[in-house]
Motif scaffolding. Structure first.
Motif, PDB file in Angstrom:
ATOM      1  N   ASP A   1       0.864  -1.185   0.000  1.00 43.82           N
ATOM      2  CA  ASP A   1       0.000   0.000   0.000  1.00 43.82           C
ATOM      3  C   ASP A   1       0.898   1.232   0.000  1.00 43.82           C
ATOM      4  N   ARG A   2       1.033   1.878  -1.141  1.00 44.87           N
ATOM      5  CA  ARG A   2       1.947   3.027  -1.260  1.00 44.87           C
ATOM      6  C   ARG A   2       1.331   4.315  -0.718  1.00 44.87           C
TER       7      ARG A   2
ATOM      8  N   PHE B   1       8.885   8.452   1.550  1.00 49.85           N
ATOM      9  CA  PHE B   1       7.771   7.699   2.124  1.00 49.85           C
ATOM     10  C   PHE B   1       7.447   6.533   1.183  1.00 49.85           C
ATOM     11  N   LEU B   2       7.675   5.308   1.671  1.00 48.51           N
ATOM     12  CA  LEU B   2       7.471   4.130   0.824  1.00 48.51           C
ATOM     13  C   LEU B   2       6.027   3.650   0.841  1.00 48.51           C
ATOM     14  N   GLY B   3       5.337   3.842   2.002  1.00 45.39           N
ATOM     15  CA  GLY B   3       3.962   3.377   2.104  1.00 45.39           C
ATOM     16  C   GLY B   3       3.680   2.834   3.490  1.00 45.39           C
TER      17      GLY B   3
ATOM     18  N   ALA C   1       1.726   0.350   9.686  1.00 48.41           N
ATOM     19  CA  ALA C   1       2.938   1.066  10.111  1.00 48.41           C
ATOM     20  C   ALA C   1       3.573   1.780   8.914  1.00 48.41           C
ATOM     21  N   PRO C   2       3.925   3.075   9.091  1.00 49.02           N
ATOM     22  CA  PRO C   2       4.545   3.826   7.994  1.00 49.02           C
ATOM     23  C   PRO C   2       5.987   3.392   7.748  1.00 49.02           C
TER      24      PRO C   2
ATOM     25  N   ALA D   1      11.438  -7.391  -1.143  1.00 52.08           N
ATOM     26  CA  ALA D   1      11.986  -7.145  -2.492  1.00 52.08           C
ATOM     27  C   ALA D   1      11.331  -5.918  -3.116  1.00 52.08           C
ATOM     28  N   GLU D   2      10.024  -5.781  -2.938  1.00 53.75           N
ATOM     29  CA  GLU D   2       9.342  -4.613  -3.509  1.00 53.75           C
ATOM     30  C   GLU D   2       9.819  -3.329  -2.826  1.00 53.75           C
TER      31      GLU D   2
END
Ligand SMILES: [Zn+2]
Length: 327
Positions: free
Chosen positions: A15-16, A79-81, A87-88, A142-143
């Motif tokens: 969830d980005r 900010f990755l998501g 959790a951010p 990995a993502e």
């Protein structure tokens, strides 16, 4: 292709939370969240841990390496998501660290096996090259790793406005750069590359570039040019490199490839003949390999051909070709 997303970097449904990128208050609140975590990158290498370095390692967003940086010039973290618990997740580049006393011999090599331990981080958390560890990571790690590496790499090479040359600034929690001089807006780039499984009967076309280890061959690949479809790029690259005309082309699977910022489009193409005419400026050699020879190579038992490298989409496509699971 039914198994398309099982490729390394095939995605994990992260969830980005893109709607939170431009919200400064939400960003500040998330960074202060006790569950929040930040991934560190150093010169393109990721902080990892575990016996086989199979997990990303995280620090709190309040860690001085994140907030101040090694030279006191930290920029806004990316900010990755949100993870599955909400959790951010952030990423920060600490490339300014000089890595005094660390093994730097492998940096930039074909395979970098060196590891670097920052003195302010727990023992066992080290910076490692992503290509070396990518097949051990979970799809989620990995993502996150591919995303962080690609976005941070883009910032490192796009510090100045492409329109007017002024120094640009990070905005949108790392997903944009804005130019204070001309108002230009710049977005992280992804470069499309086609990589193709070209077959003729039971044979597949493989090529090698100069400088590769002896016996190493892979599928042909090349950048898509402006104004070109994926199909046209496949036919042009194969004709340019190997002199082979290709008929029908179909799309199979895609793979983010953050070395530094590619998106690989795995395609299948039917060669119209097996005649080869190699362009020595593009590739060193091209050969047709039968299914039985490729089986031997995958088993590590071929006298001349090395197995394809695990984790790369070429390995994934060849494996599915051998297993007859390209549909
Ligand atoms: Zn500008």
């Amino acid at each position: 292709m039914k198994t398309a997303e099982q490729v390394t970097f095939g995605g994990s449904g992260l969830d980005r939370a893109a709607h939170l990128r431009g919200d400064a208050m939400a960003q500040a609140q998330m960074a202060a969240d006790p569950k929040a975590r930040c991934l560190l990158l150093w010169r393109g290498k990721l902080l990892v841990e575990g016996e086989r370095l199979e997990r990303l390692a995280w620090v709190a967003p309040a860690h001085p390496l994140v907030t101040e940086g090694p030279g006191g010039e930290a920029e806004t973290p990316i900010f990755l998501g949100l993870d599955d618990t909400g959790a951010p997740l952030f990423a920060q580049d600490i490339s300014a660290w000089g890595a005094e006393g660390q093994d730097l011999t492998g940096l930039g090599g074909f395979v970098d096996r060196s590891e670097q331990q920052h003195p302010d981080l727990p023992e066992g958390q080290v910076f490692a090259e992503l290509r070396r560890i990518m097949t051990r990571l979970s799809p989620r790690d990995a993502e996150l790793a591919a995303t962080a590496k690609a976005v941070i790499g883009w910032h490192a090479s796009h510090r100045f406005c492409a329109r007017c040359g002024a120094r640009s600034e990070i905005s949108q929690a790392g997903w944009q750069r804005g130019c204070p001089a001309c108002g230009g807006q710049h977005f992280p780039r992804t470069d499309p590359v086609v990589i193709m499984l070209i077959t003729h009967g039971d044979q597949v076309l493989m090529g090698r570039s100069p400088g590769w280890p002896e016996g190493m061959y892979s599928l042909l690949a090349g950048f898509v040019e402006p104004g070109e479809t994926l199909e046209a790029a496949v036919r042009r690259e194969v004709l340019e490199e190997a002199g082979v005309r290709v008929g029908a082309v179909t799309y199979l699977s895609s793979q983010p490839w953050p070395f530094p910022a590619s998106l690989m489009f795995g395609c299948a193409g039917e060669a119209l003949s097996r005649d080869l005419k190699i362009d020595p400026l593009e590739i060193e050699d091209a050969i047709w390999v039968s299914r039985s020879d490729m089986m031997l190579a995958f088993a590590g038992e071929h006298p001349r051909l090395l197995p394809a490298r695990k984790g790369a989409i070429a390995h994934f496509l060849l494996q599915n070709w051998l297993a007859d699971t390209l549909d």
